[in-house]
Every structure is written in C-alpha cells, then in structure tokens.
Design a protein around this motif. Structure first.
Motif, PDB file in Angstrom:
ATOM      1  N   ARG A  84       1.453  -2.774  -2.548  1.00 46.61           N
ATOM      2  CA  ARG A  84       1.055  -1.244  -2.231  1.00 46.61           C
ATOM      3  C   ARG A  84       0.437  -1.263  -0.812  1.00 46.61           C
ATOM      4  N   ASP A  85      -0.294  -2.016  -0.577  1.00 45.02           N
ATOM      5  CA  ASP A  85      -0.810  -2.380   0.808  1.00 45.02           C
ATOM      6  C   ASP A  85       0.307  -2.465   1.862  1.00 45.02           C
ATOM      7  N   LEU A  86       1.298  -3.305   1.443  1.00 46.63           N
ATOM      8  CA  LEU A  86       2.240  -3.509   2.170  1.00 46.63           C
ATOM      9  C   LEU A  86       3.066  -2.309   2.685  1.00 46.63           C
ATOM     10  N   ARG A  87       3.474  -1.393   1.760  1.00 45.68           N
ATOM     11  CA  ARG A  87       4.209  -0.183   1.628  1.00 45.68           C
ATOM     12  C   ARG A  87       3.626   0.606   2.608  1.00 45.68           C
ATOM     13  N   GLU A  88       2.211   0.569   2.966  1.00 51.01           N
ATOM     14  CA  GLU A  88       1.491   1.490   3.897  1.00 51.01           C
ATOM     15  C   GLU A  88       2.013   0.887   5.266  1.00 51.01           C
ATOM     16  N   ILE A  89       2.307  -0.330   5.451  1.00 49.58           N
ATOM     17  CA  ILE A  89       2.622  -0.819   6.926  1.00 49.58           C
ATOM     18  C   ILE A  89       4.179  -0.789   7.047  1.00 49.58           C
ATOM     19  N   ARG A  90       4.966  -1.000   6.131  1.00 45.49           N
ATOM     20  CA  ARG A  90       6.498  -1.275   6.008  1.00 45.49           C
ATOM     21  C   ARG A  90       7.103   0.080   6.479  1.00 45.49           C
ATOM     22  N   GLY A  91       7.750   0.340   7.104  1.00 50.46           N
ATOM     23  CA  GLY A  91       8.579   1.722   7.590  1.00 50.46           C
ATOM     24  C   GLY A  91       7.599   2.541   8.443  1.00 50.46           C
ATOM     25  N   ALA A  92       6.301   2.611   8.172  1.00 48.68           N
ATOM     26  CA  ALA A  92       5.192   3.545   8.867  1.00 48.68           C
ATOM     27  C   ALA A  92       4.800   2.819  10.082  1.00 48.68           C
TER      28      ALA A  92
END
Length: 327
Positions: A84-92
């Motif tokens: 979940r935390d990684l999705r906040e960084i990946r792409g953004a």
C-alpha cells in the motif's frame, strides 16, 4: 548533498530450471536532484531489471532481492515498504516509461482513458477534471488535436505518438524521478531526436531527475550528466559524461564507443565487440567481460577487479584501467 535516490548493493536474482540467474549483482549508484544519469549496456546486462527493481515490479517469486539490497528514495528503503505504501510512491513520485509502447498501452482502452486512470489513481480529481488534465498533458507532449486524439486507441497512432502518450502518462502526477527504459529504441532517427528533446525539455520544466536506460552511448552524449556502464549484472564504469566519452577506461566502454557511428566519418567501418553477453546463470569468474576482452591479463579470469579511480576522476572496475597519477 543527499541523493534523491540511493541504490546500494542491489542484487536481483531469478530461480530458473538452469539454476539461479543473478540478473543484477551488487549494483550501487546515486541519482541527484535534477540530474540525468545514463545507464548503458548491451541487451542482457541487467539494465531493465535494475529499473524494475527500483519500482519493485519484479514478481516474487521467481524473483528475489539480496539481503543487503537497499533502494532509498528520500531516505526511505523501498524494499521495506508495504504494498500500500509503495503504491503511493510508484507512479506518483517515481514514474517509468517502458520500452515498447504498443505492448505497454492497453489495446482495448482509449489513450485518454488510460491517462485519466493514472491521474485518478493518485489524486482526488473528478473524471471530468482528470479528462481536462489529460488533454493538457497530450498538448504538452506535442500530440496534435489532443481533444480529438484523446479518444483514439493505441493502434490508431504511430509509434512516435504512442511514445508521447506513454510520456504523458508518466508525467500525469508530476513525479520527482522519471525512469526512461530505452524510450527511443523502436523509433526512426528523426522521431528519436524529437522524443529526446521533449524529455529533456520536460525534465527542466518539472525539475525532475531522470534515469535514462539505453544500449547506445551516443544517445547519452547530449542529454546525460553522468553515465554508468553496465555489463554482466554489474556496473563496470561510472563517471561524468565528458570523462566517459573523452577517456573511457574500461575495455567494454571503449568497445561501445567504437560501435557508435560518427557523422564526420560516414565511411568509417564500425567495430563490434566480439562474442556475446553470457547468460545470468553462468557468469564467468573474475572480470565478467574477460572472455570478450582483447586487453585481458591473467588475473582478469580469476580475480574480481576493484574500483579504480582513473586520471579523469571517474571509477572503472578493471585490472588494466590506468589509475589517477599513473601513466
């Protein structure tokens, strides 16, 4: 200055029927704020796996990271983050342009819907606001008639236009780091130049750092600040772009430069590097380039070369490189 991205002792391996494939083996480098770092090498040297590892896009299993591997973004080790935390960084905050736009874009969705999806995944925009933003992005990357082409499917666009759509998607959240994995490989020379100019213009406009992956050192001449040369899953030479081009120290880097065409010598014969990159399950002992190297000495086949600081103050991992202060 603290690097925006610090990769330390990165090792990425894959379990295969032939044994453990060590695609990336103990790789370390920094990416500073606003810098363009070129990662160069032949196919099979580990460049793309390095990029995918940074974003943790390697499937686990069969992939696995080494215990000492660290990928620090703004001081945070990405390898320790939850999904979940990684999705906040990946792409953004860290975005990637993949090699083949035709295989990366969804063929059954319009390009506009794919950009809108990327925008809404990391923001609070309504669909209408995201669509307006998508049109702005298509305008920014030079798509003609963006209000109409936002409704086109990927197959209705040329390769150059597809790549511009990929760039628009990558920039949709204004990332701090852009990883460009051979974004011009499938394009003709004229379109290549346009895409490179576009990327460098957008880098300055958004204040991004860029990790640019390519097999062609010539592409990096006008866009990179530093260059890291990769072979056999390891970085074999690293330094300022002018130092690498003017005084390459590693025989592999020298071979890559000899293979670059020169506009002032159109009839000169290009010299290839004999042999091929070994498979990742069977890396040679010692220096991994030694079976193909015309300058090898006895210890090259048995001892791993250390980091040598060359006359031009860059690093080469080679027994025959000339250290600083020696001739």
């Amino acid at each position: 200055m603290t690097a925006l991205l610090r990769v330390r002792n990165l090792s990425t391996s894959f379990a295969t029927e032939s044994g453990l494939a060590r695609a990336v083996d103990d790789v370390s480098f920094d990416l500073e704020q606003g810098e363009t770092l070129g990662l160069v090498g032949e196919s099979g040297c580990g460049k793309t796996v390095t990029a995918l590892s940074i974003l943790r896009l390697i499937a686990e299993p069969p992939g696995q990271y080494g215990e000492e591997s660290r990928i620090e973004y703004e001081g945070v080790n990405l390898l320790e983050l939850s999904a979940r935390d990684l999705r906040e960084i990946r792409g953004a905050q860290i975005a990637m342009i993949f090699q083949e736009p035709m295989s990366s874009l969804n063929p059954v969705l319009t390009v506009g819907s794919q950009i809108v999806e990327a925008i809404r995944a990391h923001g609070s925009e309504s669909r209408r606001e995201a669509t307006e933003r998508a049109v702005e992005l298509l305008t920014l990357v030079g798509i003609p008639e963006p209000g109409r082409q936002i409704n086109d499917y990927p197959h209705q666009m040329s390769g150059g236009m597809q790549q511009r759509v990929m760039i628009a998607m990558a920039l949709s959240c204004r990332p701090k780091i852009l990883i460009a994995d051979e974004p011009t490989t499938a394009l003709d020379v004229t379109i290549q130049a346009q895409i490179l100019d576009l990327l460098m213009d957008l880098k300055v406009r958004f204040g991004m750092s860029v990790l640019f992956i390519t097999h062609d050192l010539g592409v990096l001449a006008g866009i990179a600040d530093r260059v890291a040369v990769m072979y056999g899953g390891k970085i074999v030479e690293e330094g300022e772009v002018h130092a690498i081009f003017e005084r390459p120290a590693h025989p592999y880097t020298q071979g890559l430069l000899r293979a670059v065409p020169h506009i002032d010598r159109p009839t000169a014969q290009l010299r290839g590097i004999p042999g091929a990159v070994p498979t990742a399950t069977e890396w040679p002992s010692g220096c991994r380039f030694h079976p193909r190297c015309s300058q090898r000495i006895d210890r090259c086949s048995t001892e791993t070369p250390p980091d040598i600081t060359t006359e031009t103050e860059h690093i080469a991992r080679c027994w025959v490189a000339t250290p600083a202060g020696k001739s």
